[in-house]
Write an enzyme that holds these catalytic residues in place. Structure first.
Site, PDB file in Angstrom:
ATOM      1  N   ASP A 121     -11.842  67.122  76.708  1.00 22.74           N
ATOM      2  CA  ASP A 121     -12.630  66.311  75.263  1.00 22.74           C
ATOM      3  C   ASP A 121     -13.479  65.040  76.677  1.00 22.74           C
ATOM      4  OD1 ASP A 121     -11.704  63.703  77.372  1.00 22.74           O
ATOM      5  OD2 ASP A 121     -10.334  63.650  75.439  1.00 22.74           O
ATOM      6  N   CYS A 173      -0.900  63.654  54.695  1.00 28.41           N
ATOM      7  CA  CYS A 173      -0.448  61.964  55.476  1.00 28.41           C
ATOM      8  C   CYS A 173       0.159  61.696  53.427  1.00 28.41           C
ATOM      9  CB  CYS A 173      -1.841  61.437  56.015  1.00 28.41           C
ATOM     10  SG  CYS A 173      -1.704  61.441  57.095  1.00 28.41           S
ATOM     11  N   CYS A 209       0.270  57.862  52.167  1.00 25.76           N
ATOM     12  CA  CYS A 209       0.499  56.466  53.580  1.00 25.76           C
ATOM     13  C   CYS A 209      -0.903  55.695  54.084  1.00 25.76           C
ATOM     14  CB  CYS A 209       1.230  57.442  54.645  1.00 25.76           C
ATOM     15  SG  CYS A 209       1.630  56.369  56.238  1.00 25.76           S
ATOM     16  N   CYS A 258      -3.120  48.321  62.537  1.00 22.70           N
ATOM     17  CA  CYS A 258      -4.458  48.296  63.536  1.00 22.70           C
ATOM     18  C   CYS A 258      -4.374  46.751  63.815  1.00 22.70           C
ATOM     19  CB  CYS A 258      -5.787  49.218  63.343  1.00 22.70           C
ATOM     20  SG  CYS A 258      -6.352  48.623  64.017  1.00 22.70           S
ATOM     21  N   CYS A 286      -4.350  51.351  73.382  1.00 25.30           N
ATOM     22  CA  CYS A 286      -3.602  51.280  72.264  1.00 25.30           C
ATOM     23  C   CYS A 286      -2.782  52.192  71.357  1.00 25.30           C
ATOM     24  CB  CYS A 286      -4.106  50.480  71.243  1.00 25.30           C
ATOM     25  SG  CYS A 286      -3.366  49.653  69.886  1.00 25.30           S
ATOM     26  N   CYS A 292      -1.404  51.990  66.335  1.00 32.19           N
ATOM     27  CA  CYS A 292      -1.511  53.702  65.098  1.00 32.19           C
ATOM     28  C   CYS A 292      -0.754  54.859  65.291  1.00 32.19           C
ATOM     29  CB  CYS A 292      -3.424  53.896  64.646  1.00 32.19           C
ATOM     30  SG  CYS A 292      -3.628  55.044  66.110  1.00 32.19           S
ATOM     31  N   CYS A 310       3.430  55.496  63.003  1.00 31.18           N
ATOM     32  CA  CYS A 310       3.182  56.928  61.829  1.00 31.18           C
ATOM     33  C   CYS A 310       4.313  57.402  62.097  1.00 31.18           C
ATOM     34  CB  CYS A 310       2.155  57.993  62.712  1.00 31.18           C
ATOM     35  SG  CYS A 310       2.464  59.637  61.752  1.00 31.18           S
TER      36      CYS A 310
END
Length: 371
Positions: free
Chosen positions: A137, A191, A194, A201, A244, A247, A251
């Site tokens: 990345d 998803c 949801c 956050c 962090c 999120c 899930c």
């Protein structure tokens, strides 16, 4: 030499698993449908100070321009969730630093790049002539849309890729190649309605489905932003000093995620004790030594202290914390701004963050193994 590309694609997936990847998919290089959204995101300034994103612009959506001749992308997933993750126990103790779980072990960039290179070499042995280039990345490429197109998962509302079995606890890497491998089929978004990640956050960085304002994201603030962290976000950061995971923690798809088999991603011994004062006491040489081979090392000692000072400001009142903070004054002008804020915070009555308490309850109920 006639090549059976379907058979080769099947073998590539087997070789990738032997190299430590949990899943591999193949796609073409057409990301044109993502270019407009990328430009809008950049024009809105959501990338913050990550100027390299704007410099490369839409080229990030054109793999064949990054490596001329590319017609296929092999997208690979490597899981990183460490054993005994201790999410809830860590977040509940404000005197302990919280570090995003992907960064507890060795820096993944070099490891994954090396494994992708080995995969490229193996393919080259089979086809005799191959143009290839591995990416992780740090390179200017839209890896998540490529992985989604290659069938590795779907994009969650938090913008991370999700897999039914692995959740989002994984790294991605790409091998660009110039051979016409058969492509895989994307999977359906699961998803539904949801919105757990959006509502959880801490800094409201998830603006809408898949759109993140990095300038508000704690991962960006603690890692990519080397300057002054806006005061409005400091108390919301709690004890998060590097990244962090909130999120991801809420899930539902992460409840049954598999533990990584890669020992390099397990917690390093130097982070066994995450006491804020202890970590804050590291001088630069100790920081560099303890973080050798870690992704954390690249933020540097001053930024490490800056992040810790905010967490110390958010911790319960302690004369030991105040003394440690005062001892660091004068080391750096920007650091002083955060230390002075932290000292002032220490004199206030710290109230419990309701959103964080809710997060901890969710972890303890939904992720008991990793709590």
């Amino acid at each position: 030499m006639k090549i059976n590309y379907q058979e080769l694609a099947n073998n590539i997936k087997l070789w990738a698993k032997e190299l430590g990847f949990q899943k591999v998919g193949i796609c073409d290089v057409d990301l044109s449908q993502h270019e407009a959204a990328l430009e809008q995101w950049l024009e809105a300034g959501y990338h913050g100070s990550m100027d390299w994103m704007a410099r490369h612009g839409v080229m990030r959506a054109r793999p064949d321009e990054l490596h001329p001749g590319t017609i296929r992308v092999i997208s690979a997933r490597m899981d990183y969730l460490p054993p005994k993750a201790g999410f809830a126990s860590n977040l509940k103790d404000p005197n302990q630093a919280y570090i995003s779980r992907y960064a507890l072990g060795r820096d993944y960039h070099k490891l994954i790049r090396n494994q992708l290179k080995k995969l490229g070499q193996k393919i080259e042995e089979e086809v005799e002539q191959l143009g290839y280039r591995p990416f992780v990345d740090s390179a200017p490429i839209l890896e998540r849309p490529l992985a989604e197109k290659a069938g590795l998962g779907w994009t969650g509302k938090h913008s991370l890729l999700l897999d039914k079995n692995a959740g989002s606890w994984f790294f991605l890497g790409e091998l660009l190649v110039d051979i016409p491998l058969p492509v895989d089929t994307p999977v359906e978004n699961q998803c539904g309605k949801c919105t757990a990640c959006i509502s959880s956050c801490p800094t409201n960085a998830i603006l809408e489905n898949g759109v993140i304002d990095a300038r508000r994201c704690i991962s960006y603030l603690t890692i990519e932003n080397s300057g002054i962290i806006p005061e409005e976000f400091r108390s919301l950061m709690g004890n998060r000093i590097y990244g962090c995971d909130d999120c991801q923690l809420v899930c539902p798809w992460n409840r049954e995620a598999e533990i990584t088999q890669q020992a390099d991603f397990h917690r390093r011994s130097s982070l066994g004790n995450s006491d804020l004062i202890s970590l804050f006491s590291w001088d630069e040489s100790t920081f560099l030594k303890n973080m050798e081979g870690s992704a954390i090392r690249r933020i540097g000692h001053i930024q490490w202290l800056r992040n810790l000072s905010i967490a110390m400001g958010n911790a319960p009142h302690s004369e030991a914390i105040i003394s440690a903070l005062q001892d660091r004054l004068g080391l750096d002008e920007n650091l002083d701004i955060h230390i002075q804020w932290a000292i002032k915070q220490q004199s206030l009555v710290i109230t419990s963050n309701r959103k964080e308490q809710r997060l901890i309850r969710i972890i303890e109920k939904g992720l008991p193994r990793d709590a």
